[in-house]
Design a protein around this motif. Structure first.
Motif, short mmCIF file in Angstrom:
data_model
loop_
_atom_site.label_atom_id
_atom_site.label_comp_id
_atom_site.label_asym_id
_atom_site.label_seq_id
_atom_site.Cartn_x
_atom_site.Cartn_y
_atom_site.Cartn_z
N ASP A 92 0.86 -1.18 0.00
CA ASP A 92 0.00 0.00 0.00
C ASP A 92 0.90 1.23 0.00
O ASP A 92 2.14 1.11 0.05
CB ASP A 92 -0.92 -0.02 1.22
CG ASP A 92 -2.20 0.78 1.00
OD1 ASP A 92 -2.27 1.56 0.02
OD2 ASP A 92 -3.13 0.63 1.82
N ILE A 93 0.32 2.40 -0.04
CA ILE A 93 1.10 3.64 -0.05
C ILE A 93 2.04 3.68 1.16
O ILE A 93 1.65 3.34 2.28
CB ILE A 93 0.16 4.86 -0.03
CG1 ILE A 93 -0.65 4.91 -1.34
CG2 ILE A 93 0.95 6.15 0.14
CD1 ILE A 93 -1.73 5.96 -1.34
N TYR A 94 3.28 4.08 0.93
CA TYR A 94 4.29 4.20 1.99
C TYR A 94 4.97 5.56 1.85
O TYR A 94 4.78 6.27 0.84
CB TYR A 94 5.29 3.04 1.92
CG TYR A 94 5.98 2.88 0.58
CD1 TYR A 94 7.25 3.40 0.35
CD2 TYR A 94 5.35 2.20 -0.47
CE1 TYR A 94 7.89 3.26 -0.88
CE2 TYR A 94 5.98 2.05 -1.70
CZ TYR A 94 7.24 2.59 -1.90
OH TYR A 94 7.86 2.46 -3.12
N PRO A 95 5.74 6.01 2.85
CA PRO A 95 6.21 7.40 2.88
C PRO A 95 6.92 7.88 1.62
O PRO A 95 6.70 9.02 1.18
CB PRO A 95 7.14 7.43 4.10
CG PRO A 95 6.56 6.39 5.01
CD PRO A 95 6.07 5.30 4.12
N GLU A 96 7.78 7.06 1.00
CA GLU A 96 8.55 7.52 -0.15
C GLU A 96 7.66 7.97 -1.30
O GLU A 96 8.00 8.93 -2.01
CB GLU A 96 9.48 6.40 -0.63
CG GLU A 96 10.37 6.78 -1.81
CD GLU A 96 11.47 7.77 -1.46
OE1 GLU A 96 11.98 8.44 -2.36
OE2 GLU A 96 11.83 7.85 -0.26
N ILE A 97 6.54 7.32 -1.49
CA ILE A 97 5.68 7.64 -2.64
C ILE A 97 4.38 8.32 -2.24
O ILE A 97 3.48 8.49 -3.08
CB ILE A 97 5.36 6.37 -3.46
CG1 ILE A 97 4.54 5.38 -2.62
CG2 ILE A 97 6.63 5.71 -3.99
CD1 ILE A 97 3.86 4.28 -3.44
N ASP A 98 4.25 8.72 -1.00
CA ASP A 98 3.01 9.32 -0.52
C ASP A 98 2.60 10.50 -1.41
O ASP A 98 3.36 11.47 -1.55
CB ASP A 98 3.19 9.79 0.92
CG ASP A 98 1.86 10.15 1.59
OD1 ASP A 98 0.91 10.48 0.86
OD2 ASP A 98 1.80 10.12 2.83
N PRO A 99 1.42 10.44 -2.03
CA PRO A 99 1.04 11.52 -2.96
C PRO A 99 0.54 12.78 -2.30
O PRO A 99 0.25 13.77 -2.99
CB PRO A 99 -0.07 10.86 -3.78
CG PRO A 99 -0.71 9.90 -2.83
CD PRO A 99 0.43 9.36 -1.99
N GLU A 100 0.43 12.80 -0.97
CA GLU A 100 -0.13 13.97 -0.29
C GLU A 100 0.62 15.25 -0.64
O GLU A 100 0.01 16.32 -0.76
CB GLU A 100 -0.14 13.75 1.23
CG GLU A 100 -1.27 12.88 1.72
CD GLU A 100 -2.65 13.45 1.43
OE1 GLU A 100 -2.81 14.70 1.48
OE2 GLU A 100 -3.56 12.67 1.12
N GLU A 101 1.95 15.18 -0.79
CA GLU A 101 2.70 16.39 -1.12
C GLU A 101 2.29 16.93 -2.48
O GLU A 101 2.28 18.14 -2.72
CB GLU A 101 4.20 16.12 -1.10
CG GLU A 101 4.69 15.15 -2.16
CD GLU A 101 6.21 15.07 -2.23
OE1 GLU A 101 6.83 16.04 -2.70
OE2 GLU A 101 6.76 14.02 -1.80
N HIS A 102 1.93 16.02 -3.40
CA HIS A 102 1.50 16.44 -4.74
C HIS A 102 0.08 17.00 -4.70
O HIS A 102 -0.26 17.91 -5.45
CB HIS A 102 1.59 15.27 -5.71
CG HIS A 102 2.96 14.70 -5.82
ND1 HIS A 102 4.01 15.39 -6.39
CD2 HIS A 102 3.47 13.50 -5.41
CE1 HIS A 102 5.10 14.65 -6.34
NE2 HIS A 102 4.80 13.50 -5.75
N PHE A 103 -0.75 16.46 -3.80
CA PHE A 103 -2.09 17.00 -3.64
C PHE A 103 -2.02 18.41 -3.05
O PHE A 103 -2.65 19.34 -3.56
CB PHE A 103 -2.93 16.11 -2.71
CG PHE A 103 -3.13 14.70 -3.20
CD1 PHE A 103 -2.91 14.34 -4.52
CD2 PHE A 103 -3.55 13.71 -2.31
CE1 PHE A 103 -3.09 13.03 -4.96
CE2 PHE A 103 -3.75 12.41 -2.74
CZ PHE A 103 -3.52 12.07 -4.05
N LYS A 104 -1.25 18.56 -1.98
CA LYS A 104 -1.16 19.86 -1.32
C LYS A 104 -0.47 20.90 -2.20
O LYS A 104 -0.87 22.06 -2.25
CB LYS A 104 -0.40 19.71 0.00
CG LYS A 104 -1.14 18.90 1.06
CD LYS A 104 -0.30 18.72 2.31
CE LYS A 104 -1.03 17.86 3.34
NZ LYS A 104 -0.19 17.60 4.55
N GLY A 105 0.59 20.49 -2.89
CA GLY A 105 1.35 21.41 -3.72
C GLY A 105 0.81 21.57 -5.13
O GLY A 105 1.32 22.38 -5.92
#
Length: 288
Positions: A16-29
């Motif tokens: 499942d999603i793990y820290p290295e590929i977490d898309p949250e930074e792309h959502f926020k940015g």
């Protein structure tokens, strides 16, 4: 379920999603704001999750599959999650050249550019017949959808991706490096996709190009492959694709990657070996 080994880098397995590929930074940015993403096979499962994530990251999303009604359902779910999203639906059978040409033309007409293209459409047999017993039309249908569909998608999108220095992702399979009875048509089609990606990288070096095994996800198509335990979430390959096309793994361009490999561990421990030995590509092994 039985376990059938595949060739892989010995790193931690992720499901499942793990820290290295977490898309949250792309959502926020809003990393993909103003960028245009085509996703084939986007009517369900992995393709649908990719469309949802790219829309959350700000992209204009062009989704394709064979049936308009299933595309409409995905578009509705995207707009429920991201009401301001731009979503274009284009019914497309990727094995038909003219329909893929129309798909790409529709995206260019609407948005004027392409930044990411994901060749996700595919099919699989039930892995029950030996080569000499398989319906020849069904066998060739698998190869047409998987290989020709990926080629068609690349053929009409690469010139546009070269202009934007964009990304092309071909969904392949771990089956490309596995050999067992009843898998011939599927394994051949996916093995050929890996080699196609290598040629795209050679001929279009400005386009980031990846052959991505999505993991073993519990989808309608994946359930036909009863030899596997379906442990991986559909969010895993979607987040992996966001990560790859964001420019964070350029050294993997032109290569085979698996979504269930820990890409952080690969970067830390394997990047130098991969680049030095030109690894993760098809080649004959020679006895020493």
């Amino acid at each position: 379920m039985t376990s059938i080994a595949r060739e892989a880098i010995p790193v931690a397995a992720r499901h499942d999603i793990y820290p290295e590929i977490d898309p949250e930074e792309h959502f926020k940015g809003q990393t993909y704001r103003g960028k245009v993403v085509i996703i084939t096979g986007a009517s369900r499962g992995i393709g649908e999750q990719m469309a949802l994530m790219y829309a959350q990251a700000g992209a204009h999303v062009v989704i394709a599959s064979r049936k308009q009604e299933t595309l409409d359902s995905v578009r509705k779910r995207i707009l429920e999650l991201v009401p301001t999203a731009e979503v274009l639906t284009v019914p497309t059978d990727v094995a038909i050249v003219e329909q893929v040409e129309t798909l790409v033309a529709a995206a260019i007409t609407r948005y004027g550019r392409l930044d990411v293209v994901i060749a996700n459409a595919g099919t699989t047999p039930e892995f029950k017949d030996l080569l000499g017993d398989e319906d020849p039309f069904a066998c060739w249908g698998v190869i047409e959808t998987n290989l020709r569909g990926t080629y068609n998608t690349a053929r009409f999108s690469l010139s546009h991706l070269a202009k934007t220095k964009g990304s092309f992702v071909a969904i392949t399979s771990g089956a490309a490096s596995m050999r067992f009875p009843t898998m011939s048509s599927y394994g051949i089609s996916k093995f050929a996709i890996n080699r196609l990606v290598e040629f795209i990288h050679l001929e279009y070096p400005d386009v980031l190009t990846f052959a991505l095994h999505p993991g073993v996800v519990d989808t309608e198509m994946g359930r036909k492959q009863s030899a596997y335990a379906m442990d991986d979430s559909p969010q895993l390959p979607a987040a992996t694709t966001i990560y790859l096309t964001s420019g964070k793994a350029d050294y993997l361009s032109g290569r085979y990657i698996a979504a269930d490999w820990d890409l952080g561990e690969i970067y830390r421990d394997w990047k130098e070996k991969i680049t030095k030995e030109d690894a993760l590509v098809n080649r004959l092994t020679v006895p020493t």
